[in-house]
Design an enzyme around this catalytic site. Structure first.
Site, short mmCIF file in Angstrom:
data_model
loop_
_atom_site.label_atom_id
_atom_site.label_comp_id
_atom_site.label_asym_id
_atom_site.label_seq_id
_atom_site.Cartn_x
_atom_site.Cartn_y
_atom_site.Cartn_z
N HIS A 545 -1.67 4.05 7.47
CA HIS A 545 -2.06 3.71 6.09
C HIS A 545 -3.44 4.24 5.68
O HIS A 545 -3.83 4.10 4.52
CB HIS A 545 -2.00 2.20 5.85
CG HIS A 545 -2.68 1.36 6.90
ND1 HIS A 545 -3.99 1.50 7.24
CD2 HIS A 545 -2.18 0.35 7.68
CE1 HIS A 545 -4.30 0.62 8.17
NE2 HIS A 545 -3.21 -0.09 8.47
N HIS A 637 2.68 4.86 2.08
CA HIS A 637 2.07 3.97 3.07
C HIS A 637 0.72 3.44 2.61
O HIS A 637 -0.15 3.13 3.42
CB HIS A 637 1.94 4.66 4.43
CG HIS A 637 3.26 4.95 5.07
ND1 HIS A 637 4.17 3.96 5.38
CD2 HIS A 637 3.84 6.12 5.42
CE1 HIS A 637 5.25 4.52 5.92
NE2 HIS A 637 5.08 5.81 5.94
N ASP A 642 3.49 1.95 -2.28
CA ASP A 642 4.79 1.42 -1.89
C ASP A 642 5.27 0.33 -2.84
O ASP A 642 6.48 0.17 -3.06
CB ASP A 642 4.72 0.87 -0.46
CG ASP A 642 4.63 1.99 0.57
OD1 ASP A 642 4.70 3.17 0.17
OD2 ASP A 642 4.47 1.69 1.77
#
Length: 684
Positions: A545, A637, A642
């Site tokens: 991330h 991510h 998302d």
């Protein structure tokens, strides 16, 4: 009779289960016929010695038949039933205007023969017709869209907060100023939320009841209300607004907190002035009446009176200066306007500052002085001076006497405005002007209290209007299970974490959420924050991330963030992709918060299983590709990226569910629970 009873039950079963039952019935029937034939043959032959071989052959034949039927069923399921289920899901998704091209998904269904080209041709024709309809509508909507933009621009710049509410006080419309006025540390306003969550309810309810009880639909009610956290006092005007099933209202809001505080300060100053002057004046009066006053005592009382007058005068001047907020103006604009109005040559030097002052009055005062000064080589400069600015008028020649300066300040600055004198302008700005003298030069010096460096680029102002007038037509809500999709408010969210095991110490490092109201994604209503996990972020998690330990310095702890998120999601259905994972982290902090995340929960994995069948790929990437949703690489991510993708998936799968006859939240839950092996249902 039996067929009539079984038909409704069978129709409720999925296609693959019906086919499985068909082949199971076929196998059972073959076994029964085989057993009956063997028995009949055995009875006919009447040969006990051959019975063992006879039955062994029958059993072998029976298992062979079972194996053959099972193989045929597997091939039928793999190459016909599952592709048919996926084809149905793809066609439902493609029927949604925003679903995009699903040809990639159809290409995987090559075993269906002509059905796939036919489905592709049908989808292409639907796309062509949709494009033709869009083109015909576009011309008519362009002008309406332009008018909407103009109206939105005008309403966004209205210098008061404007909100429109239903009769149950749910927000239907608010502008940027209202967003600023209603925004609190606990929560920002949002569509379909109650206004009484942000303002103390009493005055709002009483004013609404008074207007509803009156006979005049055009009547308005003025009221004072307070923000829920007590930080602001707002002056408001309420007017009724007709809606379906009741009377909503339009409310305009203006912040009067500072006005009331200044009024209270001035009232307190007057009371204090009266109290502080009363004793010295009474003492002086008593001393004057004495035949031989005490000179020392007299001087002491006079000194006390003088000090009190000076102190109170300074405070009164400060109150007067702040009584009315002054606008912000650019220093260069002020000086250019002065030189243009003065009508004589002036050398200028200006720092790039933003000043707090009334430009009209300052221009009149400075131009008046420039015109009346008799010196040569006049120079007008404006420079930074501490927290304020300093304006200087310099010239070669004699200094301006105080008496002459006072006379100039007493003159009207504009013939049509006799009450507007230089002294009045100075009083309004809470400042003074004085002369200075040097060797052959002189100057007038005028300080301004507030100034700051002008920024190189201004931050964009929020001018967005947030509204959904369709909410005015909504009727009273039914039980959750009976609510249609468009009657639900969704909060779609996602988390980024240090790992995949909340039960083993992994924690949240980012959480983001978006609201969907009345079937529309509200772009302005966003929850997005980094979170201090209370531990180091593993390199393996950062690689996914991109969030490192350095980015989390100063970020709030998760309990604080979870409390704010709970407030943001109040009254909504929580939506996530693989919801059990994200909910596990929220459930961990429930004891510390003293509250529960008992919201209804929707998982887009189960949505996908209902629409496309359990055999399809239900990952977020696969769903986005199948539904024509583009996730920018830099947002993949990330919690907000998302979340946006999940929200788009939800909005595009709901029409597919409706096409399948699933119109309510309860109907979906009943259907989704059949896919429990894919994902656990969290709704009890």
């Amino acid at each position: 009779m039996i067929t009539a009873l079984l038909r409704p039950l069978v129709r409720r079963l999925p296609l693959r289960r019906r086919i499985f039952l068909l082949f199971s019935g076929l196998l059972a029937g073959v076994w029964l016929l085989l057993a009956a034939g063997l028995y009949a043959g055995y009875r006919h032959l009447g040969l006990p010695a051959a019975a063992d071989g006879f039955w062994i052959g029958g059993v072998v034949a029976g298992f062979g038949i079972a194996l053959a039927v099972s193989g045929i069923w597997y091939l039928f399921d793999e190459y016909l039933a599952q592709p048919l289920e996926r084809l149905a899901g793809a066609m439902r998704a493609q029927s949604h205007p925003e679903a995009g091209e699903t040809a990639a998904g159809l290409d995987q269904l090559r075993y269906l023969g002509d059905l796939v080209p036919a489905a592709r041709a049908l989808g292409g024709e639907l796309t062509r017709l949709r494009g033709a309809l869009a083109a015909s509508v576009e011309q008519q909507t362009t002008q309406l869209a332009a008018e909407k933009r103009r109206l939105s621009g005008l309403l966004a710049d209205v210098p008061v907060g404007v909100v429109l509410c239903r009769s149950d006080h749910q927000l239907v419309f608010y502008n940027a100023m209202a967003l600023d006025l209603l925004n609190t540390a606990a929560a920002a306003p949002g569509l379909a939320r109650r206004l009484t969550d942000y303002l103390v309810a009493g005055p709002i309810l009483h004013a609404h009841a008074r207007l509803c009880a009156g006979a005049d639909p055009e009547a308005a009610s003025d009221l004072l209300c307070t923000s829920a956290d007590g930080s602001r006092i707002l002056a408001a005007r309420m007017r009724l607004w007709a809606e379906a099933g009741g009377q909503g209202y339009l409310l305009t809001l203006r912040d009067v907190t500072q006005d009331l505080a200044q009024h209270a300060a001035r009232e307190g100053l007057v009371a204090e002035m009266s109290e502080r002057l009363r004793r010295p004046v009474a003492a002086l009066q008593a001393m004057v009446e004495l035949p031989a006053p005490d000179a020392a005592a007299l001087r002491s009382e006079i000194s006390a009176l003088t000090q009190a007058l000076a102190d109170l005068a300074a405070r009164e001047e400060a109150c007067r200066a702040s009584a009315a907020p002054l606008p912000v103006l650019r220093a260069s604009d002020l000086i250019e306007a002065v030189t243009a109005r003065a009508g004589r040559g002036v050398t200028t030097e200006v720092a790039d500052l933003l000043l707090r002052g009334d430009g009209f009055e300052l221009v009149l005062l400075l131009a008046h002085l420039v015109r009346r000064l008799e010196g040569a080589d006049l120079r007008l400069s404006l420079s930074e001076e501490g927290a304020g600015a300093l304006i200087r008028l310099d010239w070669h020649g004699a200094a301006l006497p105080i008496a002459r300066l006072e006379a100039l300040l007493a003159e009207p600055l504009e013939p049509s405005l006799p009450e507007l004198t230089g002294r009045a302008v100075l009083s309004r700005h809470g400042t003074e002007i004085w002369p200075e003298a040097g060797r052959g030069t002189a100057a007038l010096v005028l300080p301004l209290r507030e100034a700051r460096r002008a920024p190189q680029a201004y931050a964009p102002l929020s001018r967005e209007l947030v509204y959904d007038f369709a909410l005015l037509e909504k009727t009273a809500l039914t039980a959750l299970a009976d609510r249609r999709w468009e009657d639900l408010t969704f909060v779609v969210f996602d988390t980024e974490t240090t790992g995949l095991r909340p039960d083993q110490g992994d924690a949240v490092v980012q959480i983001a959420a978006l609201r969907i109201v009345n079937g529309r994604l509200i772009a302005r209503e966003v929850f997005d924050t980094l979170v201090d996990p209370g531990r180091r972020v593993p390199a393996s998690a950062t690689a996914v991330h991109g969030i490192s330990d350095g980015m989390l310095v100063g970020a709030p702890a998760f309990p604080e963030v979870a409390r704010r998120f709970h407030r943001f999601a109040e009254g909504a259905v929580l939506v996530a992709h693989h919801a059990p994972f994200d909910m596990a982290f929220l459930r961990q902090v429930e004891p510390a918060l003293g509250l529960r995340f008992d919201h209804p929960i929707l998982d887009t994995v189960l949505l996908s299983a209902v629409v496309f069948g359990p055999g399809a790929d239900h990952s977020l990437d696969a769903l986005s590709h199948r539904l024509g949703i583009t996730i920018p690489e830099e947002e993949r991510h990330t919690a907000l990226g998302d979340t946006r993708a999940t929200a788009e998936v939800l909005l595009r799968l709901i029409p597919a569910l409706q096409a399948k006859g699933i119109e309510t939240f309860g109907g979906f839950l009943a259907e989704a629970r059949r896919h429990g092996r894919l994902q656990k249902d969290l709704n009890g």
